[in-house]
Scaffold this motif. Sequence first.
Motif, short mmCIF file in Angstrom:
data_model
loop_
_atom_site.label_atom_id
_atom_site.label_comp_id
_atom_site.label_asym_id
_atom_site.label_seq_id
_atom_site.Cartn_x
_atom_site.Cartn_y
_atom_site.Cartn_z
N GLY A 52 3.59 8.05 1.53
CA GLY A 52 2.25 8.35 1.99
C GLY A 52 2.15 9.79 2.44
N LEU A 53 1.13 10.03 3.20
CA LEU A 53 0.87 11.37 3.73
C LEU A 53 0.78 11.24 5.23
N PHE A 54 1.62 12.00 5.97
CA PHE A 54 1.75 11.78 7.40
C PHE A 54 1.65 13.09 8.16
N GLN A 55 1.01 12.96 9.31
CA GLN A 55 0.96 14.07 10.27
C GLN A 55 0.86 13.45 11.66
N ASP A 56 1.85 13.70 12.49
CA ASP A 56 1.86 13.12 13.83
C ASP A 56 0.88 13.87 14.73
N GLY A 57 0.51 13.20 15.80
CA GLY A 57 -0.40 13.78 16.76
C GLY A 57 -0.47 12.93 18.00
N ASP A 58 -1.29 13.38 18.97
CA ASP A 58 -1.47 12.57 20.18
C ASP A 58 -2.10 11.22 19.84
N ILE A 59 -2.99 11.23 18.90
CA ILE A 59 -3.61 9.99 18.39
C ILE A 59 -3.53 10.05 16.87
N VAL A 60 -3.07 8.96 16.28
CA VAL A 60 -2.90 8.90 14.83
C VAL A 60 -3.94 7.93 14.25
N ILE A 61 -4.66 8.42 13.24
CA ILE A 61 -5.66 7.59 12.54
C ILE A 61 -5.10 7.18 11.20
N GLY A 62 -5.24 5.91 10.88
CA GLY A 62 -4.76 5.41 9.60
C GLY A 62 -5.76 5.59 8.48
N GLY A 63 -5.23 5.75 7.28
CA GLY A 63 -6.09 5.90 6.10
C GLY A 63 -5.54 5.15 4.92
N LEU A 64 -6.39 4.49 4.17
CA LEU A 64 -6.01 3.74 2.97
C LEU A 64 -6.86 4.23 1.81
N PHE A 65 -6.19 4.71 0.75
CA PHE A 65 -6.89 5.22 -0.42
C PHE A 65 -6.17 4.75 -1.69
N ASN A 66 -6.91 4.57 -2.76
CA ASN A 66 -6.33 4.16 -4.05
C ASN A 66 -5.87 5.39 -4.81
N ILE A 67 -4.57 5.68 -4.73
CA ILE A 67 -4.04 6.87 -5.41
C ILE A 67 -3.45 6.49 -6.76
N TYR A 68 -2.70 5.42 -6.80
CA TYR A 68 -2.12 4.93 -8.05
C TYR A 68 -2.77 3.61 -8.42
N TYR A 69 -2.53 3.18 -9.64
CA TYR A 69 -3.21 1.97 -10.09
C TYR A 69 -2.27 0.87 -10.56
N LYS A 70 -0.96 1.10 -10.59
CA LYS A 70 -0.03 0.09 -11.11
C LYS A 70 0.82 -0.43 -9.97
N PRO A 71 0.55 -1.63 -9.47
CA PRO A 71 1.34 -2.14 -8.36
C PRO A 71 2.73 -2.57 -8.82
N PRO A 72 3.71 -2.48 -7.93
CA PRO A 72 5.07 -2.90 -8.32
C PRO A 72 5.19 -4.40 -8.39
N ALA A 73 6.16 -4.86 -9.16
CA ALA A 73 6.42 -6.29 -9.26
C ALA A 73 7.05 -6.80 -7.97
N ILE A 74 6.75 -8.04 -7.64
CA ILE A 74 7.29 -8.64 -6.42
C ILE A 74 8.30 -9.71 -6.82
N ASN A 75 9.43 -9.67 -6.16
CA ASN A 75 10.47 -10.66 -6.41
C ASN A 75 10.22 -11.87 -5.55
N HIS A 76 9.95 -13.01 -6.20
CA HIS A 76 9.62 -14.23 -5.48
C HIS A 76 10.77 -15.25 -5.49
N ASP A 77 12.02 -14.78 -5.74
CA ASP A 77 13.11 -15.75 -5.79
C ASP A 77 13.67 -16.08 -4.41
N PHE A 78 13.20 -15.38 -3.36
CA PHE A 78 13.57 -15.67 -1.98
C PHE A 78 15.08 -15.54 -1.74
N THR A 79 15.71 -14.66 -2.52
CA THR A 79 17.16 -14.44 -2.30
C THR A 79 17.43 -13.23 -1.43
N GLN A 80 16.37 -12.44 -1.20
CA GLN A 80 16.53 -11.27 -0.34
C GLN A 80 15.18 -10.98 0.33
#
Length: 864
Positions: A52-80
């Motif tokens: 992400g993009l980070f800058q610390d401060g006395d107060i930190v505001i969160g931001g959510l933006f669509n930068i990429y469009y291909k989500p990663p695969a999720i491993n659902h085998d519950f082994t880790q």
Amino acid sequence: MSWFSWLSTLWPSSVPSLLLVGLVGTQLGLRVGLQVVQTVTCSQWGTPSDQGLFQDGDIVIGGLFNIYYKPPAINHDFTQLPHYKSCTGNLIDISCYSKYSIIYLPLQYVYAMVFALEEINHSTMLLPGVKLGYHIYDSCAFPLWAVQAALSLVGGNSSSCALPVPLIIGGDSSITAQILSRILGPLSLPLMSYTASCSCLSDRSQFPNFFRTMPSDFYQARAIAQLAIHFNWTWIGAVVANNNYGLTIFQEEIQRAGVCLAFVETLNRENIVNEARRAALTIKASTARVILIVTWYTDVRELFLQLTKINVTDRQFLASEAWSTNSDLRQNPVTSKVANGVLGVAIRSSTIPGFEHFLRNLNPSHRPSDKFLREFWQKVFGCTSLPLCNGTESLKGAQHPFTETSELRVTYNVYLAVYAAAHALHNLLSCPNRDSPPGNNLICSLPKHIKPIELMQHLGNLNFTTPQAERFYFQGADIPAKYDLVNWQKTPEGSLKLLLIGRVDGFDIHLNESAIQWSSGSNQVPVSVCSESCPPGTRMANRKGEPVCCFDCIPCAEGEISNKTGSPQCERCPSEFWSNANRTACIPRQLDFLSFNETLGITLTTAAVSGAMVTTAVFVVFLYYRQTPMVRANNSELSFLLLLSLKLCFLCSLVFIGRPSVWSCRFQQAAFGISFVLCVSCLQVKTIVVLAAFRSARPGAEALMKWFGPGQQRGSVCLFTCIQVIICIIWLSLSPPVPQPDLDIPGLKVTLKCAMASVVGFSLVLGYIGLLACTSLLLAFLARKLPDNFNEAKLITFSMLIFCAVWVAFVPAYVSSPGKYAVAVEIFAILASSYGLLFCIFAPKCFIILLRPEKNTKKNLMAR
């Protein structure tokens, strides 16, 4: 598959895994209601700082933006334990899947947030002494990744052990905003969206922590409905997305405005090619010329491609804000054939002073940790090796959509969201209610101990002026609605340009209609109606089983008008007025009466004068031959009086012709009543004298004629007549007839007649005449067997039969005759009965006197 159904399939496995990650190396203290109070150790969400993009401060505001469009695969085998993996794929534009250009608008949104925060940090008036930081994550254009990124912001960042953010700017779509708001709601953490527009998010009972700098779709739908009303489009088609950015709110507003939907086609993105082809064929087959499209840009592009294939280029499209400003559709030579003349609602554009300079001075060498900028730099300048290029590249002279800031729309919404958060923090930290009464004070917060619920309260009470000198405040979750009205117009080069043709402020539309170029290429407003508007003089009649916009035009009935186009019903004219021939206006009714100048009046006048002249001629004959037996034997004095009364009867009919006046109305009825009583009285007395004469010839009845001498005869006639005179005087004194237009009779011409104010008086006059006539008829009938040569009884009987028949027939004829024809019926009855009496009684006598003088002898009259 919709986002909600996709989310529900992944939720049982994905979200618990996300929550388990947050428990690794973390001890959280929980209160009732799932409120996060403080982290004991640094949160570990498996989110490295380079994602992400980070800058610390006395107060930190969160931001959510669509930068990429291909989500990663999720491993659902519950082994880790699940681990956060970054999105892959290229930087995306607002459409996510653009084929023709990469605009990188979401990246511009990111730097709009960065720019606003840096601008606030340099301000001496807003949050002085407080440095604002930011933690910006990629939500990957999928709700679940937005949830994971939001939970990372709530738990803090492991790289700096920062406290959780008190506010998140994000939720790019309405579905994502709903999911995030429900998850963050128990924590009372404000979520401020810059593009979520669903009107459902205005419900504070469901989304109390949600705010947005994007207007609600309710106002957009109202604006589109107002446009349809303004241009008289009552029959439009609709193509909508299969989600909550669909037709519900638009359909409600359009139908409330009296606009009908010819069809509604829903596009499912999973099978967009077939769906778009089906919608295109529906558009081609429909009679609707105006088509509303409420869906995402990629769906519109496919729809326009299908319309081009079947050569449908003559429709006028209404665009929602989701695609009304998209440049790909305008620049694509294929879709631009269909898109010419598009009229759309767009997010209000604005400028941010200094923002273009900020963007053009961005450089990866100044921001070595900025992964987003580094990848952007590589794509723009073709640099794929490290170090980046040769260090001389710059955006200052580059022509790129990323640096285009002349018309900022969503970017400006992000900028407003940052300033709204800053002003709420400023009010919270500066304790604006310090002087309020005890018990109402808000606790003064320190930057490190800000509670999200306190910040949410201050957001609800915001009221400040932006750097662009605009007043900003929230109405619940919403801001006052402001839109641009845009038009896609063809340039001389053949391409399409975006032109501002109006604005929307709340419910008010300001439109420059003359600047619009329609799909036909002209300034002529297209017509889109199921039925043409009914012209003045007609009304709309709905067709059974069809929408209200489909109707037939029915001419207004007589006496009703419609003076405007498209009247749903006709209005009845006031009683003094009547509709004109076209049924478009009420005009004063014309007074009509039986005139001496019209054919009917001339005919009746001629008949009356002729009757009077014939009566006069008979009178002269009788006067000349008054010494002959025929005249003397038939009571010459009563005969002369009868002739005089008949002449009056003929002449009184003339009083009924002409314009009625106060005196003519009174005189005509009195003259009629008295003349006929005089006439019938003479006949009655003549009959009585005949009966008395023959009865006196019997033994013992000689004295009978003493009671019917000349004096008694004159007195009887006078008595009978005086009774009628008294009736007339009482009637005309108490309630006389008055001239009055007969407004109850339909028609342009209204008859001016003598209205009977008292029916009783008129009935007494006629009743008395009828009584005398019936009495005369009865007496004449009793005398019918007397010697023929001396007997007038048969003549009187026949004449009275005619008299009674005429006046019995007069009553229904008079009642059923309209207007002036009722007067004509009365005159006809007077003339008919007068002629009947004249000819029945005097014609045989005149025949003998003039043509058979040999029979006019005493011997012949005395013979049996």
